[in-house]
Design an enzyme around this catalytic site. Structure first.
Site, PDB file in Angstrom:
ATOM      1  N   ASP A  55      -2.959  11.004  10.588  1.00  0.00           N
ATOM      2  CA  ASP A  55      -4.377  10.813  10.880  1.00  0.00           C
ATOM      3  C   ASP A  55      -4.952  12.091  11.491  1.00  0.00           C
ATOM      4  OD1 ASP A  55      -6.852   9.694  11.413  1.00  0.00           O
ATOM      5  OD2 ASP A  55      -6.031   7.828  12.175  1.00  0.00           O
ATOM      6  N   ASP A  56      -5.867  12.744  10.781  1.00  0.00           N
ATOM      7  CA  ASP A  56      -6.501  13.977  11.269  1.00  0.00           C
ATOM      8  C   ASP A  56      -5.505  15.117  11.491  1.00  0.00           C
ATOM      9  OD1 ASP A  56      -8.748  12.404  11.290  1.00  0.00           O
ATOM     10  OD2 ASP A  56      -9.224  12.675  13.400  1.00  0.00           O
ATOM     11  N   CYS A 107     -11.588   9.393   7.280  1.00  0.00           N
ATOM     12  CA  CYS A 107     -10.453   8.470   7.232  1.00  0.00           C
ATOM     13  C   CYS A 107     -10.580   7.309   6.252  1.00  0.00           C
ATOM     14  CB  CYS A 107     -10.176   7.948   8.637  1.00  0.00           C
ATOM     15  SG  CYS A 107     -11.663   7.621   9.592  1.00  0.00           S
ATOM     16  N   HIS A 113      -7.964   0.396   8.200  1.00  0.00           N
ATOM     17  CA  HIS A 113      -9.265   1.064   8.083  1.00  0.00           C
ATOM     18  C   HIS A 113     -10.014   0.818   6.781  1.00  0.00           C
ATOM     19  CE1 HIS A 113     -11.377   4.541  10.386  1.00  0.00           C
ATOM     20  NE2 HIS A 113     -11.527   3.361  10.978  1.00  0.00           N
ATOM     21  N   ASP A 142      -4.713  12.153   6.114  1.00  0.00           N
ATOM     22  CA  ASP A 142      -5.896  11.527   5.511  1.00  0.00           C
ATOM     23  C   ASP A 142      -7.082  12.471   5.365  1.00  0.00           C
ATOM     24  OD1 ASP A 142      -6.493  11.650   8.240  1.00  0.00           O
ATOM     25  OD2 ASP A 142      -7.338   9.637   8.338  1.00  0.00           O
ATOM     26  N   ASN A 143      -7.161  13.490   6.208  1.00  0.00           N
ATOM     27  CA  ASN A 143      -8.229  14.501   6.111  1.00  0.00           C
ATOM     28  C   ASN A 143      -7.844  15.667   7.002  1.00  0.00           C
ATOM     29  OD1 ASN A 143      -9.814  11.928   7.788  1.00  0.00           O
ATOM     30  ND2 ASN A 143      -9.359  13.792   8.927  1.00  0.00           N
TER      31      ASN A 143
END
EC number: 3.1.6.4
Length: 531
Positions: free
Chosen positions: A45-46, A85, A148, A295-296
């Site tokens: 995540d991130d 996300c 999410h 995710d990004n």
């Protein structure tokens, strides 16, 4: 003619996918003697491209991920499908761009939207998710960590193909005044078992939380149980410790040279090492395909204590510059993927949908457009046949840019609004590029900004529009964009409406815990997405 070849590939994409899957499935089945491999997708995540030692992070604090790359394949041109996300996760699990699967907004032009707990929508019931497809060949699927894709009961994982779930439907924001906003629930399968900050502690002052350890234990327990049952499995391990507010367990806090964010990365790296070791100890590593990515891009606006590194790339999360969408990526499958391999193949998270189906010997759904391609020729044979496939960069309802080969053409540029920027929200700290990282939405449709990512990975030096190189690239890219737009049928946008009444007031299972809260009266409004 290069432009015509590219255009033809785009037009024929669905056919190519089916042919590719058929061929590669037969190859894979021969290698596996007829058995379907287990599949593990690890989605961070991130986490940024530059957070791994193997990709140049100077602290060298990811020994397990670095070893995973040494034993497998490092994909250096791997992208997410969206710089935020929720849409990127929807794209991974459906194999389709967010603009197709509904995970976007039309409330304003080119706005990033996601699933906070006031969102009304979620993943549509007519979208087919990867675990639903894998069931056709007897797979048992579990998600560990952040979902999410919608928090209302009809949108939860067990309604969309997963057999098990331990984790949360939303980000771990909070704590909240529960008379105004409920704390986010944590689920075990179809019922909540507590809430963040109440039952699942995150100390915002120290950064201490045992959540990553819990996610590790849940993932390892699932692997052991399915191995004992001789059952093919799909584990979607979506740990979120590197999303602000970042956290780590006590034994990792203060260990990193990079501060608290680095502590979180070190614990995730350790956890991944534990999972890979378990596969080897159980003797199933040669029958388990593992893919690691994020995710990004790193959330640079959160500052150095709460965000990572995007390496040499421009900007970060929320943007369609390279730093927002190029991700760290490692494929690991001993005995099948050659160790120490580095692939320059342009690829993205949607490819994991189609590739996983190919590995499982399952034909992809033929009633919809898929954006993911089957990467098994690349992963297993080092093929270059997909080198010229396009990568599309969307922000909300707008195609902002496209990559073709070494070139990337920006049709729109935008970091964030000048008002936000003046308030201290900076998606590109220390990286302002005049005419590129614009604070108003700049359209370049008639004369796109084109960068050569080999020579200029930081997107700082656009090609001269007068050059022969620019004109040749523009012809090729224009053909690709034209065909893409011709075949694009946007899905119904799911991220337009918000309502305080739909928040996590009374999730399934709350009555057993005495944690049901009374919702306010329904008063829906159009969500405001500022960037």
């Amino acid at each position: 003619n290069k432009g015509n070849i590219t255009a033809m590939r785009v037009v024929c994409a669905p056919t190519l996918i089916l042919i590719s899957v058929t061929i590669c499935c037969s190859l894979t089945e021969k290698q596996l003697n007829g058995s379907s491999p287990n599949i593990i997708i690890m989605l961070m995540d991130d986490m940024g491209w530059g957070d791994l030692g193997v990709l140049g992070q100077p602290s060298k604090e990811t020994p397990n991920l670095d070893a995973m790359a040494a034993q497998g394949m490092l994909l250096t041109n791997f992208y997410t499908a969206n710089p935020l996300c929720s849409p990127s996760r929807a794209a991974l699990l459906t194999g389709r761009l967010p603009v197709r699967n509904g995970f976007y907004t039309t409330n304003a032009h080119a706005r990033n939207a996601y699933t906070p707990q006031e969102i009304v929508g979620g993943i549509p019931k007519d979208e087919i998710l990867l675990p639903e497809m894998l069931k056709k060949n007897g797979y048992i699927s579990k998600i560990v960590g952040k979902w999410h894709l919608g928090h209302r009961p009809q949108y939860l994982p067990l309604e969309h193909g997963f057999d098990e779930w331990f984790g949360s439907p939303n980000c771990h924001f909070g704590p909240y005044n529960i008379s105004v906003r409920p704390n986010i629930p944590v689920y075990n399968n179809s019922e909540m078992i507590g809430r963040y900050f109440e039952d699942f502690k995150i100390n915002l002052r120290t950064g201490e939380s045992n959540l990553t350890l819990m996610y590790l234990m849940e993932g390892m327990d699932f692997i052991r149980r399915q191995t004992e049952a001789k059952q093919p499995f799909f584990l979607y391990w979506a740990a979120d410790a590197t999303h602000s507010p970042v956290y780590a367990s006590k034994s990792f806090l203060g260990k990193s040279q990079r501060g608290r964010y680095g502590d979180a990365v070190m614990e995730l790296d350790h956890s991944i090492g534990q999972i890979l070791s378990l596969l080897q100890n159980l003797g199933i590593e040669k029958n388990t395909f593992v893919f690691f990515t994020s995710d990004n891009g790193a959330a640079l606006m959160s500052g150095p204590q709460e965000s990572g590194s995007n390496g040499p790339f421009l900007c970060g999360k929320e943007t369609t510059f390279e730093g927002g969408m190029r991700e760290p990526a490692i494929a690991w499958w001993p005995g099948h993927i050659k160790g120490g391999a580095v692939s320059l193949q342009p690829a993205n998270v949607m490819d994991l949908f189609t590739t996983s189906l190919a590995l499982a010997g399952i034909s992809p759904p033929d009633d919809r457009m898929l954006d993911g391609l089957d990467l098994t020729p690349v992963l297993l044979n080092g093929s270059h046949q997909l080198d010229n496939r396009p990568i599309f960069f969307y922000r909300g309802n707008e195609m902002m840019a496209v990559r073709l080969g070494q070139y990337k053409a920006h049709y729109w540029t935008w970091s964030n609004s000048l008002e936000e920027f003046k308030d201290g929200v900076n998606f590109c700290p220390g990286q302002e590029v005049p005419g590129v990282t614009t604070h108003d939405q700049k359209e370049h449709t008639l004369q796109p900004l084109i960068f050569h990512l080999g020579r200029d990975p930081g997107e700082k030096y656009p090609l001269s529009v007068l050059s022969k190189e620019y004109q040749e690239v523009l012809r090729s890219v224009s053909a690709v964009v034209q065909q893409h737009r011709k075949t694009l049928a946007p899905g119904m946008p799911q991220l337009n409406m918000c309502d305080l009444a739909v928040m996590n007031w009374s999730p399934p299972g709350c009555e057993k815990l005495g944690k049901c809260l009374k919702p306010p009266k329904s008063a829906p409004w159009k969500c405001n997405w500022p960037h």
